[in-house]
Design a protein around this motif. Structure first.
Motif, PDB file in Angstrom:
ATOM      1  N   PHE A 266     -49.489 -24.345  76.882  1.00 27.16           N
ATOM      2  CA  PHE A 266     -49.563 -24.971  75.566  1.00 27.16           C
ATOM      3  C   PHE A 266     -50.747 -24.432  74.764  1.00 27.16           C
ATOM      4  CE2 PHE A 266     -50.753 -28.190  72.470  1.00 27.16           C
ATOM      5  CZ  PHE A 266     -49.524 -28.485  71.897  1.00 27.16           C
ATOM      6  N   LEU A 267     -50.528 -24.313  73.453  1.00 28.17           N
ATOM      7  CA  LEU A 267     -51.582 -23.883  72.534  1.00 28.17           C
ATOM      8  C   LEU A 267     -51.487 -24.734  71.272  1.00 28.17           C
ATOM      9  CD1 LEU A 267     -53.861 -21.841  71.980  1.00 28.17           C
ATOM     10  CD2 LEU A 267     -52.141 -20.310  70.992  1.00 28.17           C
ATOM     11  N   ASP A 268     -52.607 -25.347  70.903  1.00 32.73           N
ATOM     12  CA  ASP A 268     -52.660 -26.170  69.701  1.00 32.73           C
ATOM     13  C   ASP A 268     -52.473 -25.294  68.462  1.00 32.73           C
ATOM     14  OD1 ASP A 268     -53.386 -27.850  67.561  1.00 32.73           O
ATOM     15  OD2 ASP A 268     -54.842 -28.929  68.788  1.00 32.73           O
ATOM     16  N   CYS A 269     -51.670 -25.760  67.506  1.00 36.94           N
ATOM     17  CA  CYS A 269     -51.448 -25.008  66.272  1.00 36.94           C
ATOM     18  C   CYS A 269     -52.766 -24.665  65.582  1.00 36.94           C
ATOM     19  CB  CYS A 269     -50.569 -25.814  65.302  1.00 36.94           C
ATOM     20  SG  CYS A 269     -48.805 -25.717  65.626  1.00 36.94           S
ATOM     21  N   TRP A 270     -53.717 -25.594  65.634  1.00 36.60           N
ATOM     22  CA  TRP A 270     -54.969 -25.340  64.940  1.00 36.60           C
ATOM     23  C   TRP A 270     -55.701 -24.137  65.521  1.00 36.60           C
ATOM     24  CZ3 TRP A 270     -60.338 -26.091  66.166  1.00 36.60           C
ATOM     25  CH2 TRP A 270     -61.176 -25.903  65.068  1.00 36.60           C
ATOM     26  N   HIS A 271     -55.471 -23.854  66.786  1.00 38.65           N
ATOM     27  CA  HIS A 271     -56.101 -22.692  67.396  1.00 38.65           C
ATOM     28  C   HIS A 271     -55.387 -21.389  67.044  1.00 38.65           C
ATOM     29  CE1 HIS A 271     -57.615 -25.848  70.366  1.00 38.65           C
ATOM     30  NE2 HIS A 271     -58.631 -25.476  69.611  1.00 38.65           N
ATOM     31  N   THR A 272     -54.339 -21.488  66.202  1.00 39.57           N
ATOM     32  CA  THR A 272     -53.687 -20.276  65.699  1.00 39.57           C
ATOM     33  C   THR A 272     -53.831 -20.172  64.182  1.00 39.57           C
ATOM     34  OG1 THR A 272     -51.525 -21.387  65.485  1.00 39.57           O
ATOM     35  CG2 THR A 272     -52.008 -20.288  67.571  1.00 39.57           C
ATOM     36  N   THR A 273     -54.713 -20.957  63.586  1.00 39.36           N
ATOM     37  CA  THR A 273     -54.995 -20.817  62.155  1.00 39.36           C
ATOM     38  C   THR A 273     -55.816 -19.553  61.926  1.00 39.36           C
ATOM     39  OG1 THR A 273     -56.960 -22.214  62.385  1.00 39.36           O
ATOM     40  CG2 THR A 273     -54.901 -23.302  61.730  1.00 39.36           C
ATOM     41  N   GLU A 274     -55.846 -19.102  60.685  1.00 37.66           N
ATOM     42  CA  GLU A 274     -56.565 -17.864  60.370  1.00 37.66           C
ATOM     43  C   GLU A 274     -58.044 -17.967  60.717  1.00 37.66           C
ATOM     44  OE1 GLU A 274     -55.124 -15.071  57.025  1.00 37.66           O
ATOM     45  OE2 GLU A 274     -54.959 -17.111  56.199  1.00 37.66           O
ATOM     46  N   SER A 275     -58.649 -19.144  60.470  1.00 35.03           N
ATOM     47  CA  SER A 275     -60.068 -19.298  60.757  1.00 35.03           C
ATOM     48  C   SER A 275     -60.350 -19.151  62.243  1.00 35.03           C
ATOM     49  CB  SER A 275     -60.560 -20.656  60.244  1.00 35.03           C
ATOM     50  OG  SER A 275     -59.826 -21.705  60.844  1.00 35.03           O
TER      51      SER A 275
END
Length: 928
Positions: free
Chosen positions: A701-710
């Motif tokens: 699992f990977l949180d969506c926030w950890h795939t944001t541009e920042s």
């Protein structure tokens, strides 16, 4: 507002789920269900769900009423706001208004409804009763069949796999009448449709419907998992029975002490017999291994009263006749004798007995064959000679063919004498008749009109009417000449009451979907359809041949190519593109809950030899994959998945996920493989972690926030510095965002040492798939709602010149927002939700969705090349309302529509022709 729009409003139902659910134990004892006494091994748990009725609209996945007064009130409230308040509601990153409370998850109801279970007056004698097959694997062999036990005043369902709601809607079976749901096992195969079903029942009527759920002790794991996302829906009474758990949470085997009586009322005695695999003896057992045999016994029918016998025994007509009919004894009026009921009643007729048997594996057979609780039902059992024979009338076998065709299993079946055996295992050949005939009919018509966008699925009729899957008929199962067995068919009945009708009833079985009839009806309804189909084919031929704007001669008539067909603004990424680069398959294009014509959200991105991806995974996604690619083709597609990306936690976007993951795990169990990467909001991880205790999902699992541009920026810096753990976590900000500590941002504190390896794995998967980037974009819908962007890697054309990669953007559910516009800049394809028609903008604001025009404006401002609209409210059963004047680069999505990258230049030009199919159906279909 047009009459059609007004009708739609009156018949409407809203969509999307409510955020930030609460899962509360009832504080009032009056809310608790008080069941009859059960054996010690039976336990029941109570949970209360309630949802907001502030807006007067339908809850997340079903029912409810649309409140016109609410819309006008909301409009007036926004009009009367102060400038400061208005700016808060009307602007978000410079875009249109949105419901801030909903976006923050603060729109919960302050009131708890005092829900009560239904109370029914049952009649044990004058009642209609039958068992019925509801979906034999939903025609794609991806779920366990459901069984319907019907009484006049009471309804039971055994198993609730994905697609059950849609099946019942298609065939007008009222789920609002269901009192109890029983699970023969607790798994995605048997219970995948349960969350959506509960939400639908919750929204029916003003107060919602209640239902009892029964299953083995594993049921606790499912309830714990659903707790993470089911919003305040209804009071759910869950009753678990069988094995207990030790202090470590491990299931411990208990010796079987006879059947567990679950219900014993005037019309039925229903008991459960648990089965465990023989490999578990003496050891702890994994949840999900327990299977159940349900025994349904109807009360005996007392013999007819004989008044002549009563008169001969000295009785006068009157109250004493009634006492005798009730089984009591009375004193004779004229003779000094006691008259017993047996003296004046004909012999009683034994009550019918039905068994629902789920023996999922060969390792369960030993315990099934040796179950002492079944001895009294065997015709050749010694117990029958002493305790009386309980003849079984019907046995429904849910086990797979690998079990039910086993020689030992067939021998066991013979022990029930003349019982009728219905073989309903989902591995049986049950795909000859599509059970969603309404959807299949529309898909067949679309395929006839434009096979380029609507390829022919193997189980539906093709343009020439030839398909092996729709020919022939289902025949009786001849696996054994010593037992009376038939293959289950959808809606097959076995009558139990009245006794005179005891036996099979095939009158409700759907007729074969006749390809010839479909196309004859189409030509009769739209005489020019053949010319239109030929014109569309000519568009593709001209495009492939790179012809200009030449008139096309079809049946003596001129069809002029649309002037934009030779547009010069085709993106460079489409230069020299092949049909093996990328294809978008819209598996589900509806919102809220599945309907006759549209399944809920799911998009399959096919990269062909480089793998595939799923964007959202609503209930029924696996079934849609099988309808599009065939049973074997879908299995291949599931095994080739690179990742699954989930936009937000609402159930119409993710409740099909566990079924896909469980199947992939099963398909690859003997093959070396990596866990499948699932990217989603952090609430989804809580659900998957809880569910993983029940069934192997084999995921990373990977949180969506950890795939944001920042976050990708920090990842790249860490990789460049060669230090994954030395970053200062308090300086991670999104560009233009408020100063906020990483520890307080959505996603919570996560150790970099845990996140960075997963991101590296994602990088590897993207590279294998020929992609340069994937990043998630926060949008305005509910807490932790995201859009996603995919960017393909550059490639070289035949001349060696570098060609930029295509860019695909999917909005998820959202209001129009600047962050999505920025992320969609120069997108090759933007797939944007368009839940509401333009006249319902206030409803879109209240629910944080977009209208058709708003979605088009987002794509236009972002300079997207093509816009595909999807996620339509189910108030639009077949085609949504739209203004054709603004659709020059836009297309409406339909279920199973397949858009190849090479066909993008032609995509918008097909829409006017598709509309021809629905010109007589733009008014609301009352049956929907």
């Amino acid at each position: 507002m047009s009459q059609i729009s007004a009708l739609r409003i009156l018949c409407s139902s809203s969509c999307s789920l409510r955020p930030n659910p609460l899962f509360r134990i009832p504080s009032s004892s009056s809310l608790l269900f008080n069941p009859p006494s059960f054996p010690n091994s039976h336990r029941h748990t109570h949970f209360v769900f309630s949802y907001s009725r502030r807006t007067g609209r339908r809850p997340p996945s079903g029912g409810g009423r649309f409140n016109l007064r609410r819309i006008s009130t909301l409009t007036e409230r926004r009009r009367d706001q102060s400038p400061a308040q208005g700016s808060e509601m009307e602007e978000k990153d410079g875009m249109e208004g949105f419901n801030k409370r909903r976006a923050e998850g603060n729109d919960k109801s302050d009131k708890r409804r005092n829900l009560q279970l239904k109370s029914r007056k049952l009649n044990p004698v004058n009642t209609l009763c039958y068992v019925q097959i509801l979906g034999t694997g939903m025609d794609t062999q991806d779920t366990s069949p459901s069984v319907f036990l019907f009484f006049d005043k009471q309804r039971f369902i055994f198993n609730a796999g994905e697609g059950l709601q849609r099946f019942c809607t298609e065939h007008k079976i009222k789920l609002s009448k269901v009192d109890h749901i029983f699970l023969t096992r607790v798994s995605s195969e048997t219970a995948g449709g349960l969350p959506g079903l509960l939400l639908t029942l919750a929204g029916m009527g003003e107060e919602g419907m209640l239902v009892n759920i029964w299953g083995p002790s594993d049921l606790k794991f499912l309830v714990d998992a659903m707790r993470s996302f089911i919003p305040n829906a209804t009071m759910v009474h869950t009753h678990s029975f069988g094995e207990t758990q030790n202090t470590n949470g491990t299931i411990v085997l208990n010796p079987q002490q006879g059947p567990i009586v679950l219900i014993d009322d005037e019309v039925v005695r229903l008991s459960a017999i648990t089965l465990r695999p023989n490999s578990s003896r003496g050891t702890s057992m994994k949840p999900g291994d327990v299977a159940v045999v349900y025994v349904c016994e109807l009360p005996e029918i007392k013999g007819k009263f004989d008044p002549e016998k009563a008169a001969s025994l000295g009785l006068n007509p009157g109250p004493k006749y009634r006492e005798l009919q009730l089984g009591n004894s009375v004193m004779s009026d004229r003779l000094n004798i006691m008259v017993h009921s047996s003296d004046v009643l004909d012999p009683s007729i034994p009550g019918p007995v039905v068994l629902v048997v789920d023996c999922p594996t060969s390792s369960h057979m030993e315990e099934l064959f040796s179950a002492q609780s079944l001895n009294s039902y065997y015709v050749n059992s010694l117990d029958c000679q002493t305790e009386g024979i309980k003849l079984v009338n019907c046995i429904i076998h849910l086990g797979p063919a690998s079990v039910t065709k086993n020689a030992d299993y067939l021998t066991w079946m013979k022990r029930f004498g003349q019982a009728q055996h219905i073989m309903a295992g989902h591995e049986m050949d049950n795909i000859k008749i599509p059970i969603f005939k309404s959807s299949a009919r529309i898909s067949s018509r679309l395929n006839y009109l434009c096979p380029q966008l609507f390829p022919h699925p193997g189980v539906w009729p093709s343009k020439d009417g030839v398909t092996s899957s729709l020919t022939g008929s289902i025949v009786s199962d001849k696996s054994s000449e010593f037992v009376d067995s038939v293959s289950a068919e959808n809606l097959l009945k076995f009558h139990l009451r009245p006794y005179s009708q005891l036996g099979l009833d095939r009158s409700a079985i759907p007729s074969l979907l006749n390809p010839t009839q479909i196309f004859e009806e189409l030509h009769s309804e739209i005489p020019e359809i053949e010319d239109v189909s030929e014109h569309i084919s000519q568009l593709w031929r001209n495009h492939n041949q790179k012809n200009g704007c030449n008139p096309v001669k079809v049946n003596g008539r001129d069809f002029m190519e649309e002037p934009w067909i030779s547009e010069v603004s085709i993106p460079a990424c489409l230069d020299n593109v092949t049909r093996e680069d990328m294809e978008i398959v819209l598996l589900g294009t509806g919102s809220s809950q599945p309907s006759k014509y549209r399944n809920v959200s799911s998009i399959f991105v096919n990269l062909f030899s480089k793998g595939s991806m799923l964007l959202d995974c609503g209930e029924g996604t696996l079934g849609q994959l099988k309808r599009r690619f065939g049973v074997e083709g879908a299995d291949i597609a599931v095994k080739a998945l690179k990742c699954i990306w989930i936009s937000h936690i609402h159930s119409d976007h993710h409740t099909g996920l566990t079924r896909v993951l469980a199947l992939r795990c099963q398909l690859l169990k003997d093959v070396p493989h990596e866990p499948l990467l699932v990217i989603g909001p952090r609430q989804l991880k809580r659900y998957l972690d809880a569910y993983s205790r029940l069934e192997d999902l084999d995921l990373l699992f990977l949180d969506c926030w950890h795939t944001t541009e920042s976050f990708w920026h920090v990842f790249d810096e860490n990789c460049a510095a060669g230090d994954d753990e030395g970053r200062d976590r308090t300086t991670l900000f999104s560009q233009g965002a408020k100063m906020q500590s990483f520890w307080k941002r959505p996603g919570g504190p996560v150790e970099a040492s845990a996140v960075m390896p997963v991101l590296r794995r994602l990088k590897e998967l993207l590279h294998e798939a020929g992609l340069d980037a994937l990043w998630s974009v926060p949008v305005v819908h509910c807490p932790q709602a995201y859009a996603v962007v995919f960017k393909a890697a550059e490639r070289a054309n035949s001349a060696g010149r570098s060609i930029p990669g295509w860019k695909l953007v999917y909005s998820g559910d959202t209001r129009p927002c600047q962050s999505l516009i920025d992320a969609s800049r120069d997108a090759t394809v933007l797939i944007h939700e368009a839940t509401f028609e333009d006249s319902l903008r206030d409803e879109a604001v209240a629910r944080n969705h977009s209208t058709t025009m708003e979605a088009i404006q987002v794509g236009t401002e972002a300079a997207a090349y093509r816009i595909i609209l999807t996620h339509f409210s189910q108030r639009y059963p077949k085609i949504p309302v739209f203004d054709e004047a603004h659709m020059h680069n836009t297309c409406i999505a339909f279920d199973l529509m397949s858009v190849n990258l090479a066909d993008l230049p032609l995509l918008p030009h097909v829409l006017p022709h598709l509309k021809i199919l629905f010109r007589n159906e733009l008014a609301v279909d009352g049956s929907d």
